[in-house]
Write a protein that holds these residues in place. Structure first.
Motif, PDB file in Angstrom:
ATOM      1  N   GLU A 140      -5.801  -1.112  -5.752  1.00 22.08           N
ATOM      2  CA  GLU A 140      -5.366  -2.105  -4.763  1.00 22.08           C
ATOM      3  C   GLU A 140      -3.947  -1.815  -4.286  1.00 22.08           C
ATOM      4  O   GLU A 140      -3.642  -1.964  -3.101  1.00 22.08           O
ATOM      5  CB  GLU A 140      -5.456  -3.519  -5.343  1.00 22.08           C
ATOM      6  CG  GLU A 140      -6.882  -3.987  -5.597  1.00 22.08           C
ATOM      7  CD  GLU A 140      -7.766  -3.886  -4.372  1.00 22.08           C
ATOM      8  OE1 GLU A 140      -7.333  -4.295  -3.276  1.00 22.08           O
ATOM      9  OE2 GLU A 140      -8.902  -3.377  -4.506  1.00 22.08           O
ATOM     10  N   MET A 141      -3.086  -1.388  -5.194  1.00 26.06           N
ATOM     11  CA  MET A 141      -1.716  -1.017  -4.806  1.00 26.06           C
ATOM     12  C   MET A 141      -1.736   0.192  -3.880  1.00 26.06           C
ATOM     13  O   MET A 141      -0.967   0.258  -2.919  1.00 26.06           O
ATOM     14  CB  MET A 141      -0.864  -0.756  -6.049  1.00 26.06           C
ATOM     15  CG  MET A 141      -0.527  -2.029  -6.802  1.00 26.06           C
ATOM     16  SD  MET A 141       0.318  -1.773  -8.393  1.00 26.06           S
ATOM     17  CE  MET A 141       1.630  -0.677  -7.973  1.00 26.06           C
ATOM     18  N   LEU A 142      -2.619   1.154  -4.161  1.00 19.89           N
ATOM     19  CA  LEU A 142      -2.759   2.322  -3.299  1.00 19.89           C
ATOM     20  C   LEU A 142      -3.176   1.888  -1.900  1.00 19.89           C
ATOM     21  O   LEU A 142      -2.586   2.319  -0.904  1.00 19.89           O
ATOM     22  CB  LEU A 142      -3.782   3.295  -3.871  1.00 19.89           C
ATOM     23  CG  LEU A 142      -4.174   4.464  -2.964  1.00 19.89           C
ATOM     24  CD1 LEU A 142      -3.008   5.414  -2.752  1.00 19.89           C
ATOM     25  CD2 LEU A 142      -5.377   5.198  -3.527  1.00 19.89           C
ATOM     26  N   LYS A 143      -4.165   1.028  -1.815  1.00 17.25           N
ATOM     27  CA  LYS A 143      -4.643   0.559  -0.509  1.00 17.25           C
ATOM     28  C   LYS A 143      -3.537  -0.178   0.241  1.00 17.25           C
ATOM     29  O   LYS A 143      -3.389  -0.005   1.456  1.00 17.25           O
ATOM     30  CB  LYS A 143      -5.865  -0.342  -0.685  1.00 17.25           C
ATOM     31  CG  LYS A 143      -7.097   0.417  -1.144  1.00 17.25           C
ATOM     32  CD  LYS A 143      -8.241  -0.535  -1.431  1.00 17.25           C
ATOM     33  CE  LYS A 143      -9.400   0.193  -2.070  1.00 17.25           C
ATOM     34  NZ  LYS A 143     -10.460  -0.732  -2.477  1.00 17.25           N
ATOM     35  N   ARG A 144      -2.754  -0.970  -0.464  1.00 17.08           N
ATOM     36  CA  ARG A 144      -1.648  -1.685   0.167  1.00 17.08           C
ATOM     37  C   ARG A 144      -0.592  -0.710   0.685  1.00 17.08           C
ATOM     38  O   ARG A 144      -0.090  -0.841   1.799  1.00 17.08           O
ATOM     39  CB  ARG A 144      -1.030  -2.668  -0.815  1.00 17.08           C
ATOM     40  CG  ARG A 144      -0.041  -3.629  -0.171  1.00 17.08           C
ATOM     41  CD  ARG A 144       0.406  -4.746  -1.098  1.00 17.08           C
ATOM     42  NE  ARG A 144      -0.627  -5.160  -2.015  1.00 17.08           N
ATOM     43  CZ  ARG A 144      -0.486  -5.186  -3.355  1.00 17.08           C
ATOM     44  NH1 ARG A 144       0.657  -4.882  -3.904  1.00 17.08           N
ATOM     45  NH2 ARG A 144      -1.473  -5.547  -4.137  1.00 17.08           N
ATOM     46  N   ARG A 145      -0.272   0.280  -0.124  1.00 16.12           N
ATOM     47  CA  ARG A 145       0.711   1.290   0.288  1.00 16.12           C
ATOM     48  C   ARG A 145       0.218   2.046   1.522  1.00 16.12           C
ATOM     49  O   ARG A 145       0.972   2.289   2.463  1.00 16.12           O
ATOM     50  CB  ARG A 145       0.982   2.271  -0.849  1.00 16.12           C
ATOM     51  CG  ARG A 145       1.960   3.366  -0.443  1.00 16.12           C
ATOM     52  CD  ARG A 145       2.334   4.253  -1.591  1.00 16.12           C
ATOM     53  NE  ARG A 145       3.163   3.469  -2.500  1.00 16.12           N
ATOM     54  CZ  ARG A 145       3.137   3.596  -3.828  1.00 16.12           C
ATOM     55  NH1 ARG A 145       2.338   4.462  -4.397  1.00 16.12           N
ATOM     56  NH2 ARG A 145       3.924   2.867  -4.579  1.00 16.12           N
ATOM     57  N   ILE A 146      -1.045   2.395   1.519  1.00 13.79           N
ATOM     58  CA  ILE A 146      -1.612   3.101   2.672  1.00 13.79           C
ATOM     59  C   ILE A 146      -1.514   2.231   3.917  1.00 13.79           C
ATOM     60  O   ILE A 146      -1.104   2.707   4.979  1.00 13.79           O
ATOM     61  CB  ILE A 146      -3.074   3.519   2.388  1.00 13.79           C
ATOM     62  CG1 ILE A 146      -3.095   4.673   1.373  1.00 13.79           C
ATOM     63  CG2 ILE A 146      -3.797   3.901   3.679  1.00 13.79           C
ATOM     64  CD1 ILE A 146      -4.468   5.002   0.828  1.00 13.79           C
ATOM     65  N   LYS A 147      -1.879   0.972   3.779  1.00  9.11           N
ATOM     66  CA  LYS A 147      -1.833   0.066   4.931  1.00  9.11           C
ATOM     67  C   LYS A 147      -0.408  -0.034   5.484  1.00  9.11           C
ATOM     68  O   LYS A 147      -0.201  -0.025   6.698  1.00  9.11           O
ATOM     69  CB  LYS A 147      -2.347  -1.314   4.520  1.00  9.11           C
ATOM     70  CG  LYS A 147      -2.443  -2.299   5.656  1.00  9.11           C
ATOM     71  CD  LYS A 147      -3.037  -3.608   5.188  1.00  9.11           C
ATOM     72  CE  LYS A 147      -3.169  -4.578   6.354  1.00  9.11           C
ATOM     73  NZ  LYS A 147      -3.754  -5.844   5.942  1.00  9.11           N
ATOM     74  N   GLU A 148       0.561  -0.100   4.589  1.00  9.54           N
ATOM     75  CA  GLU A 148       1.959  -0.256   4.995  1.00  9.54           C
ATOM     76  C   GLU A 148       2.564   1.029   5.559  1.00  9.54           C
ATOM     77  O   GLU A 148       3.420   0.978   6.445  1.00  9.54           O
ATOM     78  CB  GLU A 148       2.802  -0.723   3.805  1.00  9.54           C
ATOM     79  CG  GLU A 148       2.477  -2.125   3.344  1.00  9.54           C
ATOM     80  CD  GLU A 148       3.148  -2.486   2.026  1.00  9.54           C
ATOM     81  OE1 GLU A 148       3.852  -1.629   1.431  1.00  9.54           O
ATOM     82  OE2 GLU A 148       2.948  -3.630   1.571  1.00  9.54           O
TER      83      GLU A 148
END
Length: 139
Positions: A115-123
């Motif tokens: 989930e942190m990876l997905k958030r980082r990618i989105k940002e």
């Protein structure tokens, strides 16, 4: 000389672990219903990340490499992958998201890490795309 030998031994150990992970990832993709071309693309991208980037300086295991995606897309991928462009950045993002989801499902990492990876990618995705386009702009 012993230090260099030990470094090579550690890299080979991680490569062997990665081989097992990539074989399992391939099977997971097949079971998920992806076509051969898509599977081949995801495997290429994941293997490039875990066997080239994560082993380039020091041997970093795939599960620990989830923390390194920004370094990969911000700089390393742009400079080291001659095929780097917007499409390849987006393709690699998709592959890494799938690869790390697979690692969640086999218990190598926790769901919160994915989930942190997905958030980082989105940002950061727009910045990564902008960086690769600027790097490839020869004007």
């Amino acid at each position: 000389m012993d230090e260099l030998f030990e470094h090579e031994v550690q890299i080979e150990k991680v490569r062997n672990e990665n081989k097992v992970l990539l074989k399992g990832f391939e099977q997971w993709l097949q079971e998920s219903g992806f076509g051969k071309k898509t599977i081949r693309n995801h495997l290429f991208n994941a293997e490039f990340y875990i066997n080239d980037f994560l082993l380039y300086y020091e041997p970093v295991k795939a599960r620990e490499g989830i923390e390194e995606v920004s370094n990969f897309f911000d700089d390393w991928f742009i400079r080291k992958a001659m095929w780097s462009n917007k499409a390849s950045v987006l393709s690699n993002i998709t592959s890494l998201k799938k690869f790390y989801q697979y690692l969640v499902e086999i218990g190598e990492i926790q769901g919160i890490d994915s989930e942190m990876l997905k958030r980082r990618i989105k940002e950061e995705k727009a910045d990564w795309v902008e960086a690769v386009e600027a790097y490839n702009d020869f004007d």
